[in-house]
Write a protein that holds these residues in place. Structure first.
Motif, mmCIF file in Angstrom:
data_model
loop_
_atom_site.group_PDB
_atom_site.id
_atom_site.type_symbol
_atom_site.label_atom_id
_atom_site.label_comp_id
_atom_site.label_asym_id
_atom_site.label_seq_id
_atom_site.Cartn_x
_atom_site.Cartn_y
_atom_site.Cartn_z
ATOM 1 N N PHE A 55 0.831 -1.207 0.000
ATOM 2 C CA PHE A 55 0.000 0.000 0.000
ATOM 3 C C PHE A 55 0.865 1.256 0.000
ATOM 4 C CE2 PHE A 55 -1.822 3.491 2.456
ATOM 5 C CZ PHE A 55 -2.952 3.773 1.701
ATOM 6 N N LEU A 56 1.886 1.284 0.841
ATOM 7 C CA LEU A 56 2.721 2.471 0.957
ATOM 8 C C LEU A 56 3.562 2.700 -0.302
ATOM 9 C CD1 LEU A 56 3.799 2.125 4.687
ATOM 10 C CD2 LEU A 56 2.211 3.801 3.720
ATOM 11 N N LYS A 57 3.974 1.627 -0.957
ATOM 12 C CA LYS A 57 4.700 1.783 -2.221
ATOM 13 C C LYS A 57 3.809 2.467 -3.252
ATOM 14 C CE LYS A 57 7.173 -0.856 -5.759
ATOM 15 N NZ LYS A 57 7.623 -2.224 -6.187
ATOM 16 N N ASP A 58 2.566 2.009 -3.340
ATOM 17 C CA ASP A 58 1.620 2.623 -4.273
ATOM 18 C C ASP A 58 1.308 4.060 -3.872
ATOM 19 O OD1 ASP A 58 1.513 0.291 -5.704
ATOM 20 O OD2 ASP A 58 -0.406 -0.378 -4.883
ATOM 21 N N LEU A 59 1.214 4.293 -2.562
ATOM 22 C CA LEU A 59 0.928 5.642 -2.068
ATOM 23 C C LEU A 59 2.030 6.606 -2.482
ATOM 24 C CD1 LEU A 59 -1.011 7.294 -0.051
ATOM 25 C CD2 LEU A 59 0.830 6.938 1.602
ATOM 26 N N GLY A 62 1.907 7.177 -6.254
ATOM 27 C CA GLY A 62 0.778 8.023 -6.617
ATOM 28 C C GLY A 62 0.993 9.464 -6.223
ATOM 29 N N PHE A 63 1.616 9.665 -5.053
ATOM 30 C CA PHE A 63 1.913 11.021 -4.597
ATOM 31 C C PHE A 63 2.879 11.715 -5.551
ATOM 32 C CE2 PHE A 63 4.946 13.617 -2.043
ATOM 33 C CZ PHE A 63 4.119 14.705 -1.825
ATOM 34 N N GLN A 64 3.934 11.018 -5.926
ATOM 35 C CA GLN A 64 4.921 11.624 -6.815
ATOM 36 C C GLN A 64 4.326 11.904 -8.194
ATOM 37 O OE1 GLN A 64 8.748 9.756 -6.837
ATOM 38 N NE2 GLN A 64 9.451 10.863 -8.657
ATOM 39 N N ALA A 65 3.451 11.007 -8.664
ATOM 40 C CA ALA A 65 2.822 11.225 -9.969
ATOM 41 C C ALA A 65 1.930 12.455 -9.948
ATOM 42 C CB ALA A 65 2.004 9.991 -10.362
ATOM 43 N N THR A 71 8.861 14.094 -3.449
ATOM 44 C CA THR A 71 8.918 12.643 -3.258
ATOM 45 C C THR A 71 8.459 12.334 -1.836
ATOM 46 O OG1 THR A 71 11.231 12.775 -2.559
ATOM 47 C CG2 THR A 71 10.804 12.290 -4.883
ATOM 48 N N ALA A 72 8.211 11.059 -1.567
ATOM 49 C CA ALA A 72 7.754 10.658 -0.237
ATOM 50 C C ALA A 72 8.564 9.478 0.270
ATOM 51 C CB ALA A 72 6.275 10.289 -0.286
ATOM 52 N N LYS A 73 8.881 9.505 1.542
ATOM 53 C CA LYS A 73 9.454 8.356 2.239
ATOM 54 C C LYS A 73 8.452 7.922 3.303
ATOM 55 C CE LYS A 73 14.471 8.968 1.844
ATOM 56 N NZ LYS A 73 15.722 9.133 2.624
ATOM 57 N N THR A 74 8.183 6.623 3.355
ATOM 58 C CA THR A 74 7.230 6.118 4.342
ATOM 59 C C THR A 74 7.924 5.143 5.281
ATOM 60 O OG1 THR A 74 6.544 4.297 2.919
ATOM 61 C CG2 THR A 74 5.321 6.365 2.713
ATOM 62 N N LEU A 75 7.535 5.172 6.523
ATOM 63 C CA LEU A 75 8.143 4.318 7.539
ATOM 64 C C LEU A 75 7.055 3.636 8.342
ATOM 65 C CD1 LEU A 75 10.909 3.524 8.813
ATOM 66 C CD2 LEU A 75 10.513 5.341 10.489
ATOM 67 N N ILE A 76 7.106 2.304 8.412
ATOM 68 C CA ILE A 76 6.187 1.555 9.259
ATOM 69 C C ILE A 76 6.819 1.444 10.643
ATOM 70 C CG2 ILE A 76 4.963 -0.617 9.582
ATOM 71 C CD1 ILE A 76 5.242 -1.098 6.566
ATOM 72 N N VAL A 77 6.146 1.984 11.636
ATOM 73 C CA VAL A 77 6.673 2.006 13.000
ATOM 74 C C VAL A 77 5.841 1.064 13.872
ATOM 75 C CG1 VAL A 77 7.300 3.447 14.959
ATOM 76 C CG2 VAL A 77 7.301 4.423 12.660
ATOM 77 N N PRO A 78 6.461 0.097 14.531
ATOM 78 C CA PRO A 78 5.703 -0.828 15.366
ATOM 79 C C PRO A 78 4.877 -0.091 16.422
ATOM 80 C CG PRO A 78 7.959 -1.581 15.121
ATOM 81 C CD PRO A 78 7.902 -0.200 14.537
ATOM 82 N N ILE A 353 -2.728 11.839 0.972
ATOM 83 C CA ILE A 353 -3.163 10.714 1.812
ATOM 84 C C ILE A 353 -4.660 10.809 2.100
ATOM 85 C CG2 ILE A 353 -2.967 9.703 4.136
ATOM 86 C CD1 ILE A 353 0.022 10.545 4.055
ATOM 87 N N LEU A 354 -5.144 12.047 2.270
ATOM 88 C CA LEU A 354 -6.540 12.283 2.610
ATOM 89 C C LEU A 354 -7.449 12.392 1.389
ATOM 90 C CD1 LEU A 354 -5.835 14.892 5.410
ATOM 91 C CD2 LEU A 354 -6.960 12.685 5.775
#
Length: 448
Positions: A55-59, A62-65, A71-78, A353-354
């Motif tokens: 999901f985050l890869k697609d997000l 899509g954001f960059q497009a 650009t966006a960097k996403t981090l999954i935090v436990p 995102i929203l």
């Protein structure tokens, strides 16, 4: 999806579908953009690690497009590390640009100035779209002390709706479905059946060999946190006072709510507290045919597979004496850091995102509910048609959702323990209320 069967409010946006707890990078764009055009997004694993990463890869793509300059960097935090990591990041002056938030954390950041006010960083027309049709209760946790809009409601859910097992209901002779809290008690009695098929209250009923109890009443805080409070709300009281400095149920309405709970527990129709030691068994009781009625937060794919013959129906929330119908709910929020070093990129990412497509995709991914009203059914292609029916029924009752109070302290777990003492007969009502009031006043004073 997760094998978690009870989608409790406190953990709704922490454990709903959670299968991965590792820390991972996803959706990192490597193009030639400068660091100044990169916004970071920290989010918790509300689905499996693989699902979240996809999901985050697609997000990010899509954001960059949609925003060629960023650009966006996403981090999954436990989840178990999130509060600590967020606190450290906000304190360091180098926070993530965009974060996923839940109400308890919002209570921590509310007066610290670490979150940006959307009224200041977003055009009014954007804010209007973000909040269009959103349940006003969801906004309470998002507001600062001066009315700042510190976060935007993103996904909602966690509401536990009164649900009936139709197989047991039919076996019981289809007694009238309850519409009030008072009607729930005789209904539960009519739905309590022993292994020989005899009903509670009929000659020969064997209380030692019950096949199905009429009401599932788990003495488990993580589950109780989803239904105890709406007893108070629907009876016209609250678990804390209006000023947040004392309990809110030391009054006729609060006592009436507690006596209603006690009547259910003492009726013989409620599950005994030692019936299960495993939380998942409490959550699965209605699907397993062990309970005729239950406050249910979700119908997962694992439950559908494990209980192929389960048939359930979601009821309208029961009415209190004054006709109030209120249900405990949860909400996940999107926030922007006040000290973002890339404020334009940060807001652009939050806005993306929203936006409808990614927001709806994420909502469906984690089996949540949309924060904006929808026409028709939101879920149509879940693995089991019963899941679609359940989720869509709950979505239509979202108007009854209420978020727990915005406080600087969290008295819920303590209060659940005291209420359980009363329900189990360990304390009388007056003593329980007296002790609860004393302790909550101390907690409130310490917090303030």
């Amino acid at each position: 999806m997760s094998s978690t069967s009870e989608l409790d409010r406190r953990r709704f946006l922490q454990a709903l579908g959670a299968a991965g707890a590792g820390l991972a990078l996803g959706g990192c764009s490597s193009g030639s953009k400068s660091a100044g055009g990169t916004a970071t997004y920290w989010v918790q694993p509300n689905a499996s690690q693989q699902q979240m990463q996809a999901f985050l890869k697609d997000l990010a793509a899509g954001f960059q497009a949609a925003n060629k300059q960023y650009t966006a960097k996403t981090l999954i935090v436990p989840w178990e590390d999130s509060q600590t990591k967020l606190t450290a990041a906000f304190s360091s002056g180098n926070p993530p640009d965009v974060t996923y938030q839940i109400a308890p954390w919002m209570n921590i950041w509310r007066e610290t100035g670490v979150l940006a006010d959307f009224h200041k960083i977003a055009p009014k027309e954007d804010v209007d779209k973000f909040l269009d049709g959103v349940n006003s209760s969801l906004l309470d946790a998002a507001k600062g002390p001066k009315g700042e809009l510190l976060a935007i409601p993103y996904v909602t859910g966690g509401s536990h709706q009164l649900t009936v097992n139709l197989n047991i209901w039919e076996q019981a002779g289809k007694p009238p479905l309850p519409t009030t809290y008072d009607e729930m008690i005789p209904f539960a009695k009519a739905m309590t059946i022993d292994t020989a098929g005899r009903k509670l209250g009929t000659p020969g009923f064997d209380a030692k060999h019950v096949a199905s109890y009429g009401m599932n009443w788990p003495p488990v805080p993580s589950i109780e946190d989803n239904y105890l409070w709406h007893y108070f709300w629907s009876f016209g009281s609250d678990y804390v006072s209006a000023d947040g400095k004392d309990i809110g149920f030391d009054n006729d309405n609060g006592r009436a709510a507690l006596r209603n709970m006690k009547a259910m527990v003492d009726s013989g129709a409620a599950t005994p507290p030692g019936l299960y030691t495993d939380e998942s068994k409490w959550g699965n009781a209605i699907f397993a045919g062990k309970a005729g009625m239950q406050w249910v937060g979700g119908f997962t794919a694992d439950q559908a597979k494990a209980f192929p013959k389960a048939r359930v129906r979601v009821l309208e929330p029961p009415k209190g004496p004054g006709g109030e119908q209120l249900i405990v709910g949860a909400c996940g929020y999107i926030a922007v850091a006040a000290k973002s070093k890339h404020p334009e990129a940060a807001y652009a990412l939050a806005k993306y995102i929203l936006s409808p497509e990614p927001q709806e995709k994420y909502t469906r991914l984690i089996l949540a509910l949309p924060v904006h009203p929808v026409n028709g059914d939101f879920y149509t292609d879940l693995p089991d048609p019963r899941m679609n029916e359940f989720q869509n029924a709950v979505e239509k009752l979202g108007k009854y959702t209420r978020i727990t109070r915005v406080l600087k302290y969290q008295p819920q777990e303590y209060l659940m323990g005291k209420i359980n003492d009363y329900l189990a007969g360990k304390q009388d009502l007056d003593a329980m209320i007296r002790d609860a009031s004393k302790q909550v006043r101390q907690m409130a004073a310490a917090a303030n």
